[in-house]
Design a protein around this motif. Sequence first.
Motif, PDB file in Angstrom:
ATOM      1  N   ARG A 199       0.834  -1.206   0.000  1.00 47.31           N
ATOM      2  CA  ARG A 199       0.000   0.000   0.000  1.00 47.31           C
ATOM      3  C   ARG A 199       0.870   1.258   0.000  1.00 47.31           C
ATOM      4  O   ARG A 199       0.514   2.275  -0.593  1.00 47.31           O
ATOM      5  CB  ARG A 199      -0.934  -0.006   1.218  1.00 47.31           C
ATOM      6  CG  ARG A 199      -1.951   1.114   1.150  1.00 47.31           C
ATOM      7  CD  ARG A 199      -3.035   1.014   2.201  1.00 47.31           C
ATOM      8  NE  ARG A 199      -3.862   2.207   2.157  1.00 47.31           N
ATOM      9  CZ  ARG A 199      -4.316   2.855   3.217  1.00 47.31           C
ATOM     10  NH1 ARG A 199      -4.037   2.401   4.424  1.00 47.31           N
ATOM     11  NH2 ARG A 199      -5.078   3.927   3.087  1.00 47.31           N
ATOM     12  N   ILE A 200       2.018   1.189   0.676  1.00 47.37           N
ATOM     13  CA  ILE A 200       2.928   2.333   0.670  1.00 47.37           C
ATOM     14  C   ILE A 200       3.381   2.648  -0.755  1.00 47.37           C
ATOM     15  O   ILE A 200       3.382   3.815  -1.183  1.00 47.37           O
ATOM     16  CB  ILE A 200       4.141   2.057   1.579  1.00 47.37           C
ATOM     17  CG1 ILE A 200       3.714   2.085   3.051  1.00 47.37           C
ATOM     18  CG2 ILE A 200       5.263   3.068   1.335  1.00 47.37           C
ATOM     19  CD1 ILE A 200       4.779   1.609   4.013  1.00 47.37           C
ATOM     20  N   MET A 201       3.739   1.623  -1.506  1.00 49.50           N
ATOM     21  CA  MET A 201       4.172   1.853  -2.885  1.00 49.50           C
ATOM     22  C   MET A 201       3.016   2.383  -3.732  1.00 49.50           C
ATOM     23  O   MET A 201       3.224   3.249  -4.608  1.00 49.50           O
ATOM     24  CB  MET A 201       4.738   0.561  -3.475  1.00 49.50           C
ATOM     25  CG  MET A 201       5.991   0.063  -2.777  1.00 49.50           C
ATOM     26  SD  MET A 201       7.304   1.322  -2.641  1.00 49.50           S
ATOM     27  CE  MET A 201       7.739   1.529  -4.382  1.00 49.50           C
ATOM     28  N   THR A 202       1.817   1.917  -3.473  1.00 46.54           N
ATOM     29  CA  THR A 202       0.651   2.425  -4.206  1.00 46.54           C
ATOM     30  C   THR A 202       0.416   3.895  -3.894  1.00 46.54           C
ATOM     31  O   THR A 202       0.173   4.710  -4.799  1.00 46.54           O
ATOM     32  CB  THR A 202      -0.599   1.602  -3.854  1.00 46.54           C
ATOM     33  OG1 THR A 202      -0.378   0.235  -4.199  1.00 46.54           O
ATOM     34  CG2 THR A 202      -1.817   2.118  -4.605  1.00 46.54           C
ATOM     35  N   LEU A 203       0.488   4.246  -2.616  1.00 45.21           N
ATOM     36  CA  LEU A 203       0.248   5.628  -2.208  1.00 45.21           C
ATOM     37  C   LEU A 203       1.291   6.591  -2.766  1.00 45.21           C
ATOM     38  O   LEU A 203       1.006   7.779  -2.941  1.00 45.21           O
ATOM     39  CB  LEU A 203       0.222   5.725  -0.677  1.00 45.21           C
ATOM     40  CG  LEU A 203      -0.997   5.104   0.017  1.00 45.21           C
ATOM     41  CD1 LEU A 203      -0.780   5.046   1.522  1.00 45.21           C
ATOM     42  CD2 LEU A 203      -2.255   5.917  -0.301  1.00 45.21           C
ATOM     43  N   THR A 204       2.494   6.093  -3.018  1.00 43.42           N
ATOM     44  CA  THR A 204       3.550   6.953  -3.579  1.00 43.42           C
ATOM     45  C   THR A 204       3.640   6.819  -5.095  1.00 43.42           C
ATOM     46  O   THR A 204       4.610   7.290  -5.698  1.00 43.42           O
ATOM     47  CB  THR A 204       4.919   6.621  -2.946  1.00 43.42           C
ATOM     48  OG1 THR A 204       5.260   5.249  -3.239  1.00 43.42           O
ATOM     49  CG2 THR A 204       4.900   6.828  -1.437  1.00 43.42           C
ATOM     50  N   GLY A 205       2.654   6.180  -5.707  1.00 43.79           N
ATOM     51  CA  GLY A 205       2.661   6.024  -7.160  1.00 43.79           C
ATOM     52  C   GLY A 205       3.805   5.171  -7.667  1.00 43.79           C
ATOM     53  O   GLY A 205       4.245   5.332  -8.814  1.00 43.79           O
ATOM     54  N   GLY A 206       4.300   4.270  -6.806  1.00 50.36           N
ATOM     55  CA  GLY A 206       5.407   3.403  -7.182  1.00 50.36           C
ATOM     56  C   GLY A 206       6.775   4.045  -7.030  1.00 50.36           C
ATOM     57  O   GLY A 206       7.797   3.372  -7.215  1.00 50.36           O
ATOM     58  N   ARG A 207       6.814   5.320  -6.673  1.00 52.35           N
ATOM     59  CA  ARG A 207       8.101   6.032  -6.555  1.00 52.35           C
ATOM     60  C   ARG A 207       8.863   5.632  -5.305  1.00 52.35           C
ATOM     61  O   ARG A 207      10.086   5.534  -5.305  1.00 52.35           O
ATOM     62  CB  ARG A 207       7.840   7.538  -6.554  1.00 52.35           C
ATOM     63  CG  ARG A 207       9.096   8.386  -6.350  1.00 52.35           C
ATOM     64  CD  ARG A 207       8.745   9.876  -6.338  1.00 52.35           C
ATOM     65  NE  ARG A 207       9.890  10.677  -5.972  1.00 52.35           N
ATOM     66  CZ  ARG A 207      10.256  10.968  -4.733  1.00 52.35           C
ATOM     67  NH1 ARG A 207       9.530  10.499  -3.716  1.00 52.35           N
ATOM     68  NH2 ARG A 207      11.317  11.704  -4.478  1.00 52.35           N
ATOM     69  N   GLY A 208       8.159   5.431  -4.201  1.00 51.02           N
ATOM     70  CA  GLY A 208       8.813   5.104  -2.945  1.00 51.02           C
ATOM     71  C   GLY A 208       8.956   6.310  -2.045  1.00 51.02           C
ATOM     72  O   GLY A 208       8.438   7.403  -2.322  1.00 51.02           O
ATOM     73  N   LEU A 209       9.674   6.130  -0.958  1.00 55.23           N
ATOM     74  CA  LEU A 209       9.769   7.107   0.126  1.00 55.23           C
ATOM     75  C   LEU A 209      11.105   7.839   0.113  1.00 55.23           C
ATOM     76  O   LEU A 209      12.158   7.241  -0.116  1.00 55.23           O
ATOM     77  CB  LEU A 209       9.613   6.389   1.465  1.00 55.23           C
ATOM     78  CG  LEU A 209       8.295   5.636   1.661  1.00 55.23           C
ATOM     79  CD1 LEU A 209       8.455   4.553   2.721  1.00 55.23           C
ATOM     80  CD2 LEU A 209       7.188   6.611   2.043  1.00 55.23           C
ATOM     81  N   ASP A 210      11.051   9.125   0.403  1.00 55.86           N
ATOM     82  CA  ASP A 210      12.287   9.905   0.530  1.00 55.86           C
ATOM     83  C   ASP A 210      12.955   9.678   1.878  1.00 55.86           C
ATOM     84  O   ASP A 210      14.177   9.735   1.985  1.00 55.86           O
ATOM     85  CB  ASP A 210      11.987  11.398   0.368  1.00 55.86           C
ATOM     86  CG  ASP A 210      11.399  11.722  -0.986  1.00 55.86           C
ATOM     87  OD1 ASP A 210      12.113  11.560  -1.992  1.00 55.86           O
ATOM     88  OD2 ASP A 210      10.216  12.119  -1.028  1.00 55.86           O
TER      89      ASP A 210
END
Length: 319
Positions: A199-210
């Motif tokens: 879900r984290i990857m979905t919420l970031t549009g697949g970009r990921g976390l800074d």
Amino acid sequence: MKAIRVHQFGGPEVLRLEEGPPPQPGPGQALVRVHAIGVNPVETYQRSGSNPAIKLPWTPGTDAAGLIEVVGPEVKKWKAGDRVYTSDTLTGSYAEFTLCPEKDLRRLPANVSFSQGAAINIPYATAYRALFHRGRAQAGEVVLIHGASGGVGVAATQIARAAGLTILGTAGTEGGRKLVVENGAHHALDHRDPEYLQRIMTLTGGRGLDLILEMLANVNLGSDLPLLARQGRVIVIGSRGKVEITPRDLMSRDGDVRAMFLFNATEAELDGIHAALAAGLENGTLRPVVGREMSLADAAKAHAAVLEPGAYGKIVLKP
């Protein structure tokens, strides 16, 4: 006065409530009448014997809030009756009175209660240092805050929201996730849900976390690394054991794992941190959340509770 004393390292049962005379301030020191005491996980590790520099008998604690009872010679900034919170003590904060160097006293704004004041130092200073000194957080970045319903997590969420970051916070209970959102997170995730990483990857549009603020690295670090965006950073704030990672998860992203320990901060860094916290407390941006108040005599129960899952705000002892 009454104070918690430790005569031998061990489990919570070594915390004993005893009576003795209050300490007297020397030059550059002030005696604080304690109204509330902050309980932090680091004190449970110290109580167990993790710090060989601690000499017994010992009273735990750095965080307290109260009124200055009396000042010693050469104290220029403070006077009896001033409302303060502490960023360190000489004699330990788990007591009815604590002795502090002048430099370790911070003004407690009138709109902040004593219990909230006891929840400021380690949680908020740790969160600030993790985000900005170690994490290099920038407005517009996306941060994951593990354990966002706990003391440091609440502080980090409020600070990050004020700084313009997009926040994903985790908590293990429905009440905790409600608290996470109330304190400014854009999304609250259940870390017990096997789908939460996807879900984290979905919420970031697949970009990921800074940026990831990691409170329990021995459990989460291996799964944190694949969540990072390019040049993403993990800041390790807490860990209770070993962990296995795949270094290529970092290499492919030019990622960083950085650790932090508040007690490594310089005096100049701490002064800057507390100046920033003072501004946030005064204007209401920062609002310490006290989840549970307990008697000083229940310090052993508090040491057990502070390590339990399902954190909700800060545990505070009342003399």
